[in-house]
Structure formats: C-alpha cells, structure tokens
Design a protein around this motif. Structure first.
Motif, mmCIF file in Angstrom:
data_model
loop_
_atom_site.group_PDB
_atom_site.id
_atom_site.type_symbol
_atom_site.label_atom_id
_atom_site.label_comp_id
_atom_site.label_asym_id
_atom_site.label_seq_id
_atom_site.Cartn_x
_atom_site.Cartn_y
_atom_site.Cartn_z
ATOM 1 N N PHE A 1 35.156 -14.814 4.982
ATOM 2 C CA PHE A 1 35.838 -13.943 4.010
ATOM 3 C C PHE A 1 34.430 -12.946 3.557
ATOM 4 O O PHE A 1 33.754 -13.621 3.136
ATOM 5 N N SER B 1 33.446 -9.300 1.577
ATOM 6 C CA SER B 1 33.743 -8.080 0.690
ATOM 7 C C SER B 1 33.141 -6.925 1.463
ATOM 8 O O SER B 1 31.846 -7.180 1.746
ATOM 9 N N VAL C 1 38.923 -6.994 0.633
ATOM 10 C CA VAL C 1 38.414 -8.368 0.989
ATOM 11 C C VAL C 1 39.140 -8.695 2.403
ATOM 12 O O VAL C 1 40.163 -8.475 2.600
ATOM 13 N N ILE D 1 34.736 -9.287 -4.195
ATOM 14 C CA ILE D 1 34.632 -10.633 -4.571
ATOM 15 C C ILE D 1 33.290 -11.085 -4.421
ATOM 16 O O ILE D 1 32.250 -10.549 -3.540
ATOM 17 N N SER E 1 34.138 -16.597 -2.130
ATOM 18 C CA SER E 1 35.545 -17.297 -1.794
ATOM 19 C C SER E 1 34.979 -18.935 -1.874
ATOM 20 O O SER E 1 34.087 -19.336 -1.149
ATOM 21 N N THR F 1 40.191 -20.061 -3.225
ATOM 22 C CA THR F 1 40.206 -18.932 -4.156
ATOM 23 C C THR F 1 39.165 -17.877 -4.058
ATOM 24 O O THR F 1 38.378 -18.031 -3.287
ATOM 25 N N LEU F 2 39.490 -16.710 -4.626
ATOM 26 C CA LEU F 2 38.735 -15.640 -4.562
ATOM 27 C C LEU F 2 38.193 -15.420 -5.587
ATOM 28 O O LEU F 2 38.811 -15.374 -6.845
ATOM 29 N N VAL G 1 36.888 -12.815 -8.234
ATOM 30 C CA VAL G 1 36.947 -11.189 -8.162
ATOM 31 C C VAL G 1 36.006 -10.774 -9.392
ATOM 32 O O VAL G 1 36.090 -11.068 -10.334
ATOM 33 N N LEU H 1 44.661 -16.641 -2.564
ATOM 34 C CA LEU H 1 44.798 -15.852 -1.434
ATOM 35 C C LEU H 1 45.895 -14.780 -1.550
ATOM 36 O O LEU H 1 45.684 -13.664 -0.981
#
Length: 395
Positions: A30, A32, A42, A60, A63, A71-72, A74, A84
């Motif tokens: 994951f 950014s 993302v 983000i 993760s 989860t992210l 942010v 997600l």
C-alpha cells in the motif's frame, strides 16, 4: 482527474521473496503516491507489480491493523482513520500531516500551528475528541528562555517561529516559516518517550506526559536549505547553535555520522532507534540515502550513541519523503521506500545478509509525481498472522 493517469502495472526487477503463504489473502504494498500536478492517491500493488487497489481519498501516513482490520491512516484533507472501503472510523478534528500513530486507544498526529508551520501535535480519543494540543517550539524555547541570555534568545528567534515571531522575507514582508517540519512519530509506552523526527532540525526524544526534552540528535554538519520560501529555513542556524541545548545533545556516532533531513523513525525491540536517513537537503547527493540504526545511552549525565547498523542501496538518493518498515515472519527484513529518487523504489532487504529480496519501481511513465510511504499489508485481517510493522517493534 481520472484513473487514466495511473499505471496498472509496475516493473518488479527483483523477486526473491518466500512463497506467499496466504494465496487467498496475499500481502499488498500500500503506497501513497502523487501524480503531477500534486494529486494524491493510495495504491495497493501486488508482488508481481499489478495494481489491485485504488483510492483517491488523500495521502496516508501508514496502512496498519487497527481493531482487527486493515486501515488507512489518512492525513492532509479528510484526516482520520479509514477502512479500505473508505468508511471513516476515527475523525481527526484538525488537519494532520505526515504521520499519525496509535497510543493505547487514543491517536496522536502531527499538526499545524497555522497553514504552514508543521510544528504541532494533537492527541485525540477514539471518538475524535481532542485530549492534548502541543507545540515543538515551546519544548525548545522553555529551555533557552530559562537561561535568559539575550544573545542566545536572538538566535532562538531565528530558529523557532510562531505567530508572535513570524519570519520576514528579503522584501520585509511577514511570511509563515515551516521551521520544524515534523514528519515522523514513535511512542514508547514503557518509558513514556515520544520520538519525533523534524526534517529540518533533527530527531527529538520527548518526555511525553511532562512535555520536556530528553535529548536531540543530528549530524554536526546538518545543512538545511536556506531561503525565503516556506519550504526553507530563513537563517543558517540550527539547534547546535543554542548553547542551552548542548546538555541534551546526543554525542558519539549520532553527532559525527548522524542523520540529515531524516524520515520514518523506527523503535526496535531492544530500544535502538532506526530511521530512513535521507542524508541531505540537496536536489542530488552522490553519497546516497540510507537506513541507519543507533543505540543511545546516558553516560555520566551526557548522552552518547553508537551506530549499530547501516544499509545503502547503490547510493540511491531520496532527498524527500521515504519510509522504513520491518517485515517477514520474524521481522528479519527491512522494507525501504525511496520516495523521490529517480526510480521511486520499494525494496525489501534481508537485514543481516543485506540481500535484496524484492525491488519494485513505482515511477509513472505518464506523469512524474512522488512516492511517499509504503506498507506491506493484506486486505483482510487474519488471526495468528504476522503483520509488517511501520514504526515500533518494542511495544
């Protein structure tokens, strides 16, 4: 801006990772990423380089598994913790930047004292209610002002800026100065120490409850870009120029071979502090960036240090952004993100042997942009699975 500007396949140059154990829930990288002109996305990229996830919510800081789900975290616009599928789980009531972490059931995130100064910190509970609002300038000013030396206070006022001490550009116009630029957080619950990376000033260990400085570290030749822009500092003055802060300075290897404009602090289970050391504020540096790890210890009321480990990849330099995580079944691998190098690389390296196990390039062939951070996580939480860690193996 549509997804036509997003690559659907990225080149994987090296692939020596062990076979994926969870073929129905494999790890994703994951990331950014920006696509010029400064649009954040993302992306979830598979081991073989295919785009498997896309989200345009913002960028983000990480993760992470949070309450048994991926989860992210942010930051920037829409700051908070998200699932997600884009559901907000925790709201950050003010705009966050660069990093956010969990502290027990609460969250700590880096914040702004105005639209530019990245020198604040906010703690919120799981409902998004503000618990504490703190400022890194006060941490430094409290020490200097106590000694009441006019000459040193003059230096302090050219390092630490606030609404009551704004910067003045060469035309005599007030400008908000991004003098600190905090970019990374780690909290050690055993010692109540908050470790903070300031891209422009060094690494700080802070007694969190009392909000007092324990120590700071930076290379003695740290040379941050000077200029009128809010991305620069206005004077060639540094924490090392404040004599009141000398007793708090980490000496030894962190002083003579220390971090320069670093990112992504990491607390090891033995208490060592690691980081992605960008090693400079230049547009190019032939020495390259590195992952570096220090042991910091107190010796006769002085702070000393020893460099424990260093890894460089072919002198690749990334002057901005970048990241380090630990991955593998026994956290034996280092996951490195070279954020704004020419290639925008994600590397997974076996720490002891320094063998490169995985290399993926995320530079877009369509538009430029920048890579911020990368985390290795599956889509779905599973019990008894080993998850990569973004910042802390100790707690």
């Amino acid at each position: 801006m549509g997804t036509n500007y997003i690559e659907t396949k990225y080149p994987v140059e090296i692939y020596n990772l062990p076979k994926e154990k969870n073929i129905n829930n494999p790890d994703m990288y994951f990331v950014s990423k920006t696509i010029e002109p400064w649009n954040w996305f993302v992306l979830g990229i598979s081991r073989n380089g295919y785009l498997r996830y896309f989200n345009s919510i913002s960028y983000i800081s990480k993760s992470k598994v949070d309450n048994k789900r991926t989860t992210l975290y942010v930051v920037d616009k829409n700051s908070g913790v998200y699932s997600l599928i884009g559901k907000q789980l925790v709201n950050f009531p003010t705009r966050a930047h660069h990093d956010s972490i969990k502290k027990g059931s609460n969250y700590i995130y880096l914040s702004f004292s105005d639209e530019v100064r990245e020198d604040g910190l906010v703690e919120v509970d799981s409902e998004g209610n503000i618990i504490r609002e703190l400022n890194f300038g006060k941490l430094i000013s409290d020490i200097v002002l106590k000694n009441n030396d006019p000459a040193e206070i003059n230096i302090l006022n050219k390092i630490v800026f606030s609404s009551s001490n704004p910067g003045i550009n060469t035309d005599g116009v007030e400008i908000p100065v991004n003098w600190f630029h905090a970019n990374s957080l780690v909290y050690d619950k055993d010692t109540d120490i908050l470790y903070v990376s300031s891209r422009k000033r060094g690494v700080f260990a802070i007694n969190y409850s009392s909000w007092t400085l324990k120590w700071w570290m930076a290379d003695r030749y740290l040379n941050t870009m000077v200029g009128d822009k809010n991305t620069d500092i206005p004077y060639d003055l540094h924490i090392r120029d404040l004599k009141s802060l000398e007793p708090y300075r980490v000496n030894g290897d962190a002083w003579v071979d220390g971090p320069k404009n670093q990112h992504a602090l990491f607390l090891l289970n033995n208490g060592n502090i690691g980081m992605f050391d960008n090693q400079g504020d230049e547009s190019n540096n032939t020495n390259g960036s590195r992952y570096v790890e220090y042991r910091v210890f107190e010796d006769f009321n002085n702070f000393d240090s020893e460099k424990i480990y260093e890894y460089k990849y072919s002198n690749v330099f990334s002057g901005w952004t970048s990241d380090v995580d630990y991955s593998g079944e026994k956290y034996e691998n280092i996951l490195l993100t070279y954020g704004n190098s020419g290639e925008q690389l994600i590397l997974e390296v076996e720490k002891d042997s320094k063998e490169v196990l995985f290399k993926l390039e995320t530079r877009s062939n369509i538009r430029g942009g920048s890579l911020y951070r990368a985390d290795k996580m599956p889509f779905y939480y599973e019990d008894n699975r080993v998850y990569a860690e973004d910042d802390n193996l100790k707690n």
